[in-house]
Scaffold this active site. Structure first.
Site, PDB file in Angstrom:
ATOM      1  N   CYS A   1      -4.841  -7.292   3.687  1.00 39.26           N
ATOM      2  CA  CYS A   1      -4.061  -7.223   2.452  1.00 39.26           C
ATOM      3  C   CYS A   1      -2.607  -6.879   2.722  1.00 39.26           C
ATOM      4  O   CYS A   1      -2.180  -6.766   3.858  1.00 39.26           O
ATOM      5  CB  CYS A   1      -4.674  -6.194   1.502  1.00 39.26           C
ATOM      6  SG  CYS A   1      -6.210  -6.757   0.737  1.00 39.26           S
TER       7      CYS A   1
ATOM      8  N   ASP B   1     -14.006  -9.326   6.671  1.00 39.20           N
ATOM      9  CA  ASP B   1     -12.767  -8.857   6.041  1.00 39.20           C
ATOM     10  C   ASP B   1     -12.379  -7.475   6.541  1.00 39.20           C
ATOM     11  O   ASP B   1     -13.197  -6.553   6.552  1.00 39.20           O
ATOM     12  CB  ASP B   1     -12.937  -8.791   4.515  1.00 39.20           C
ATOM     13  CG  ASP B   1     -12.857 -10.165   3.871  1.00 39.20           C
ATOM     14  OD1 ASP B   1     -12.278 -11.067   4.496  1.00 39.20           O
ATOM     15  OD2 ASP B   1     -13.366 -10.328   2.753  1.00 39.20           O
TER      16      ASP B   1
ATOM     17  N   TRP C   1     -12.531   2.546   2.729  1.00 38.77           N
ATOM     18  CA  TRP C   1     -12.703   2.460   1.284  1.00 38.77           C
ATOM     19  C   TRP C   1     -13.960   3.193   0.811  1.00 38.77           C
ATOM     20  O   TRP C   1     -14.488   2.929  -0.253  1.00 38.77           O
ATOM     21  CB  TRP C   1     -12.723   1.001   0.846  1.00 38.77           C
ATOM     22  CG  TRP C   1     -11.363   0.366   0.999  1.00 38.77           C
ATOM     23  CD1 TRP C   1     -10.221   0.962   1.439  1.00 38.77           C
ATOM     24  CD2 TRP C   1     -11.012  -0.984   0.711  1.00 38.77           C
ATOM     25  NE1 TRP C   1      -9.183   0.074   1.445  1.00 38.77           N
ATOM     26  CE2 TRP C   1      -9.637  -1.135   1.011  1.00 38.77           C
ATOM     27  CE3 TRP C   1     -11.724  -2.086   0.236  1.00 38.77           C
ATOM     28  CZ2 TRP C   1      -8.963  -2.348   0.837  1.00 38.77           C
ATOM     29  CZ3 TRP C   1     -11.054  -3.294   0.071  1.00 38.77           C
ATOM     30  CH2 TRP C   1      -9.690  -3.411   0.367  1.00 38.77           C
TER      31      TRP C   1
ATOM     32  N   GLU D   1      -3.955  -0.118   6.589  1.00 42.31           N
ATOM     33  CA  GLU D   1      -3.946   1.047   5.700  1.00 42.31           C
ATOM     34  C   GLU D   1      -4.401   2.319   6.411  1.00 42.31           C
ATOM     35  O   GLU D   1      -3.900   3.413   6.142  1.00 42.31           O
ATOM     36  CB  GLU D   1      -4.851   0.755   4.513  1.00 42.31           C
ATOM     37  CG  GLU D   1      -5.188   1.901   3.607  1.00 42.31           C
ATOM     38  CD  GLU D   1      -6.301   1.511   2.655  1.00 42.31           C
ATOM     39  OE1 GLU D   1      -7.250   2.281   2.510  1.00 42.31           O
ATOM     40  OE2 GLU D   1      -6.204   0.427   2.058  1.00 42.31           O
TER      41      GLU D   1
ATOM     42  N   LYS E   1       0.823  -1.215   0.000  1.00 48.02           N
ATOM     43  CA  LYS E   1       0.000   0.000   0.000  1.00 48.02           C
ATOM     44  C   LYS E   1       0.862   1.272   0.000  1.00 48.02           C
ATOM     45  O   LYS E   1       1.908   1.332   0.635  1.00 48.02           O
ATOM     46  CB  LYS E   1      -0.930   0.019   1.215  1.00 48.02           C
ATOM     47  CG  LYS E   1      -1.980  -1.091   1.230  1.00 48.02           C
ATOM     48  CD  LYS E   1      -3.047  -0.868   0.195  1.00 48.02           C
ATOM     49  CE  LYS E   1      -4.090  -1.971   0.218  1.00 48.02           C
ATOM     50  NZ  LYS E   1      -4.977  -1.899   1.376  1.00 48.02           N
TER      51      LYS E   1
ATOM     52  N   HIS F   1      -2.710 -11.486  -7.668  1.00 49.51           N
ATOM     53  CA  HIS F   1      -2.552 -10.260  -8.439  1.00 49.51           C
ATOM     54  C   HIS F   1      -1.773 -10.490  -9.729  1.00 49.51           C
ATOM     55  O   HIS F   1      -1.548  -9.556 -10.493  1.00 49.51           O
ATOM     56  CB  HIS F   1      -1.865  -9.180  -7.598  1.00 49.51           C
ATOM     57  CG  HIS F   1      -2.651  -8.797  -6.383  1.00 49.51           C
ATOM     58  ND1 HIS F   1      -2.474  -9.412  -5.171  1.00 49.51           N
ATOM     59  CD2 HIS F   1      -3.638  -7.884  -6.195  1.00 49.51           C
ATOM     60  CE1 HIS F   1      -3.305  -8.889  -4.292  1.00 49.51           C
ATOM     61  NE2 HIS F   1      -4.026  -7.961  -4.891  1.00 49.51           N
TER      62      HIS F   1
ATOM     63  N   GLU G   1     -19.697 -14.860  -4.226  1.00 48.60           N
ATOM     64  CA  GLU G   1     -20.012 -13.424  -4.252  1.00 48.60           C
ATOM     65  C   GLU G   1     -20.449 -12.916  -5.632  1.00 48.60           C
ATOM     66  O   GLU G   1     -20.178 -11.769  -5.997  1.00 48.60           O
ATOM     67  CB  GLU G   1     -18.815 -12.605  -3.735  1.00 48.60           C
ATOM     68  CG  GLU G   1     -18.404 -12.992  -2.329  1.00 48.60           C
ATOM     69  CD  GLU G   1     -17.235 -12.174  -1.789  1.00 48.60           C
ATOM     70  OE1 GLU G   1     -16.944 -11.100  -2.350  1.00 48.60           O
ATOM     71  OE2 GLU G   1     -16.616 -12.620  -0.811  1.00 48.60           O
TER      72      GLU G   1
END
Length: 765
Positions: free
Chosen positions: A650, A606, A568, A612, A116, A701, A491
């Protein structure tokens, strides 16, 4: 008083860059077409900023993937493994292979590590440094884009090339070997920066922006020493060009003394994140007779309109102290972190939309501030009137009272983890190294079209639900064939892990085109929290329970945690952020209890954004964790001992926050570790992390498929650092952005590796 900008969004209003990159990666377009898309976006961005009347317009703020990776290519910081691939013949493919990995024929090279960007949701590719690294000018991107900008803007005096400063760039990287410190490379890297700056000067450039966000951190003595050396050298050898040193995301009061011995022409400070620093900075500037101060007044990380009265107060105070000719105004940081244009939003209620400002509108806010300074008070009065009349807050006194009345029992499980663990192991009877995924599965074009048809009323609710159920049944069958131990429903009904919940909660809304880049071609639409947040009805129970009814294996309920929903989203600015977090936490708690009541025994909440959101200065850590951990525990602590709570985080550095992660008291935490080859687990081991943990063994990723051998190797590494009985096996993150072919093979390899590990380690557990 000059107006300038630090950076503009690069994805295109309709995400043209995302679509072009993904088409290029799929061999649907060639590099010429890709480059043309980039050129069109750059031209549009420059024209928008020119039309808005900016005096200095950024150049080189565009990127096909990541601006830190651009810097690595510019400076020749390229791992040898990528340079040795004979089938890569051009810089763009080399560039993308570093970001995404390369897997073709006998060539199989992993992507570089990603993490990040400070305390944002933007991810960057981590530079890798070797001892005595020889830097060089490898890429001409910055010079090519400068030539482009000259043709578009006509005046070289308006163009301000942007570079990550040398000390922040070194700080953001990592050493490939342990025998040196990356800051020791400063003497190697500075001559290349000087060469770049001189070349830009020779091209006629008057201003250059060097981003040094390291200035807002708790800099070590070594960091400070190399900073003074670097800018002493740049000052010595780069006369005749104006250097603007930019900082953002926090204040620099603690490090302002570093500028006493160096000579740069301008300093940019962030007055949105730290308005209190202004007095100290102005005091410093009063002793620096020529240096220009750039005031970061427009919020580049939120979407509310600027409060002109507040900004004018800062401007007038600065003018009084050092004079108008030494003042610039700008957004506090790059506008990379906000959507592009509010005019593309047609469904937001007008009383809320009137309070909002996206990147394009923020540029014009600088114009308004200039007009007010020049005497046009009507602009100020209109702004005051709008902020007073255009209410954007939904208030509910009961919600507000509940958020302020949290009891100790609301944030504690009935028993400590070791008791819960025994009950859960007895109840679930899972094998050693249980396998699962993080939640989402590939969102195909068929699924996206299905949702689009439903939104456009081309499909009834019943038909839509039936098709979603078919996707769920299919993904359950796939997971059973792969032989995963704990399943997920995929999902398919969700566009995004935060946006989905924003559409279910009162007090939050979604945009139509409010896209923001997260990493590479991955774009998200942050919801807007405009009022008090509450849960109206069940949000996930129907789908999770349907999925559980179609399998005898355990089905995980999938939720997004309160801190991540907060981080977010674009958050209301009229109350402490902790109050908003508690409101969201109560809503998630209600959903958790409903899932448990309906028979779901494993629930994942989650929290990929909890690290972050950590403040950049250690002095602020405690106050952040006090409310962030409290919000998570409020959402998760209402269940019985036998109900297992998972959470996911993450890419992050966890070294300084283990105590707080442990205080979350999740039964299982999953983290991303595959790119770092399990290096992150060293710190978990030293800390003796008490609960169960799923270190990611598959980098989602990247499109490359990990082999059974490399996954087993990662499991072995994890087994040397953690108690074997506490280890789960899972991918790094959700699989939404990947393709089915690579996902199925990768998960087959993952479960196969887990079974090999079980056989090897069964007697050690």
């Amino acid at each position: 008083m000059l107006k300038h900008n630090l950076g503009y969004p690069r994805i295109g209003v309709r995400r043209e860059l995302k679509k072009a990159c993904e088409a290029y990666w799929s061999n649907k377009i060639n590099s010429h077409t890709l480059f043309q898309v980039g050129k069109n976006i750059r031209k549009e961005n420059w024209k928008i900023q020119e039309k808005a009347g900016l005096d200095l317009i950024p150049c080189n703020d565009f990127s096909f993937y990541d601006h830190v990776l651009d810097m690595s290519l510019l400076l020749g910081v390229i791992p040898e493994s990528y340079l040795s691939i004979p089938v890569i013949h051009n810089n763009i493919d080399l560039y993308f292979s570093m970001a995404r990995g390369f897997q073709k024929n006998e060539w199989d090279i992993k992507a570089m590590e990603m993490t990040k960007w400070f305390n944002t949701n933007y991810h960057y590719i981590v530079p890798e440094f070797s001892k005595n690294h020889k830097f060089s000018i490898f890429s001409n991107k910055i010079f090519d884009e400068l030539e482009e900008s000259k043709k578009v803007l006509k005046s070289i005096q308006k163009i301000k090339p942007v570079l990550i400063g040398p000390i922040s760039y070194l700080f953001l990287g990592k050493e490939k070997e342990k025998s040196f410190h990356r800051m020791d490379l400063v003497e190697n890297i500075i001559p290349i920066y000087i060469k770049i700056i001189k070349k830009l000067k020779d091209e006629g450039v008057n201003w250059i922006q060097l981003d040094e966000p390291i200035l807002v951190l708790d800099m070590s003595e070594k960091d400070k020493k190399v900073f003074k050396y670097a800018y002493g050298e740049i000052s010595k050898f780069c006369s005749g060009i104006n250097i603007m040193l930019t900082s953002y995301f926090d204040g620099i009061s603690e490090n302002i003394s570093l500028l006493q011995e160096i000579s740069v022409q301008a300093l940019h400070i962030d007055l949105v994140e730290d308005s209190n620093q202004l007095e100290k900075i102005l005091s410093f500037f009063s002793k620096k007779s020529k240096m220009i101060l750039s005031l970061g007044l427009i919020d580049g990380r939120n979407i509310w309109k600027n409060n002109y009265a507040y900004s004018i107060n800062k401007i007038e105070k600065s003018i009084e102290m050092i004079g108008e000719n030494r003042i610039m105004i700008a957004p506090n940081c790059s506008l990379l972190h906000v959507p592009i244009d509010i005019e593309y939003e047609n469904s937001i209620p007008i009383n809320i939309k009137n309070r909002m400002s996206f990147a394009r509108q923020k540029i014009y806010e600088l114009n308004d501030l200039e007009k007010i300074v020049k005497g046009d008070k009507s602009v100020l009065l209109n702004n005051i009137d709008l902020l007073e009349k255009s209410s954007y807050i939904f208030y509910d006194q009961k919600i507000r009272e509940r958020a302020n009345q949290i009891k100790d029992q609301d944030i504690k499980r009935d028993n400590p983890f070791y008791i819960r663990q025994e009950k859960q192991k007895k109840k679930f009877n899972l094998p050693l190294f249980p396998t699962t995924t993080i939640g989402s599965f590939p969102q195909t074009k068929e699924i996206r079209n299905l949702r689009k048809r439903f939104r456009n009323n081309e499909l009834s609710r019943d038909k839509y639900d039936e098709k979603i159920k078919n996707f769920i049944i299919d993904v359950i069958q796939k997971q059973e064939e792969i032989d995963l131990d704990v399943l997920v429903h995929g999902e398919f009904e969700r566009t995004d892990m935060v946006e989905y919940f924003s559409n279910k909660l009162k007090g939050i809304l979604s945009t139509e085109n409010g896209w923001v880049q997260s990493y590479g071609s991955r774009c998200v639409k942050p919801p807007i929290i405009y009022g008090d947040v509450t849960r109206i009805e069940d949000m996930t129970v129907k789908w999770i329970c349907f999925a559980q009814s179609k399998t005898k294996k355990l089905m995980k309920g999938m939720l997004t945690g309160p801190v991540t929903i907060l981080q977010w989203s674009f958050v209301r600015d009229d109350q402490p952020i902790s109050h908003t977090a508690y409101q969201i936490a109560w809503a998630i708690r209600e959903e958790v209890l409903s899932l448990e009541k309906n028979g779901i025994q494993i629930i994942q909440i989650d929290e990929p954004a909890i690290r972050e959101g950590l403040p950049l200065k250690k002095k602020d850590f405690k106050s952040y964790f006090d409310w962030a951990i409290k919000a998570f525990r409020l959402s998760s602590s209402g269940v019985k001992d036998e109900t297992q709570i998972h959470t996911h985080m993450c890419y992050s550095e966890f070294n300084d926050i283990f105590e707080h992660i442990a205080n979350m008291d999740a039964d299982v935490i999953t983290i991303e570790t595959s790119r770092s080859k399990m290096e992150l687990l060293k710190a978990f081991s030293i800390f003796s992390y008490p609960n169960e943990i799923g270190p990611g063994v598959y980098d989602i990723h990247s499109p490359r498929i990990p082999t059974v051998e490399e996954i087993f190797d990662l499991i072995e590494k994890a087994s040397k650092r953690l108690p074997i009985k506490n280890i789960w096996i899972n991918p790094d993150c959700g699989l939404k952005t990947r393709k089915w072919k690579e996902v199925l093979q990768s998960l087959h390899n993952m479960t196969k590796a887990a079974k090999i590990a079980r056989n090897k380690f069964i007697n050690l557990s």
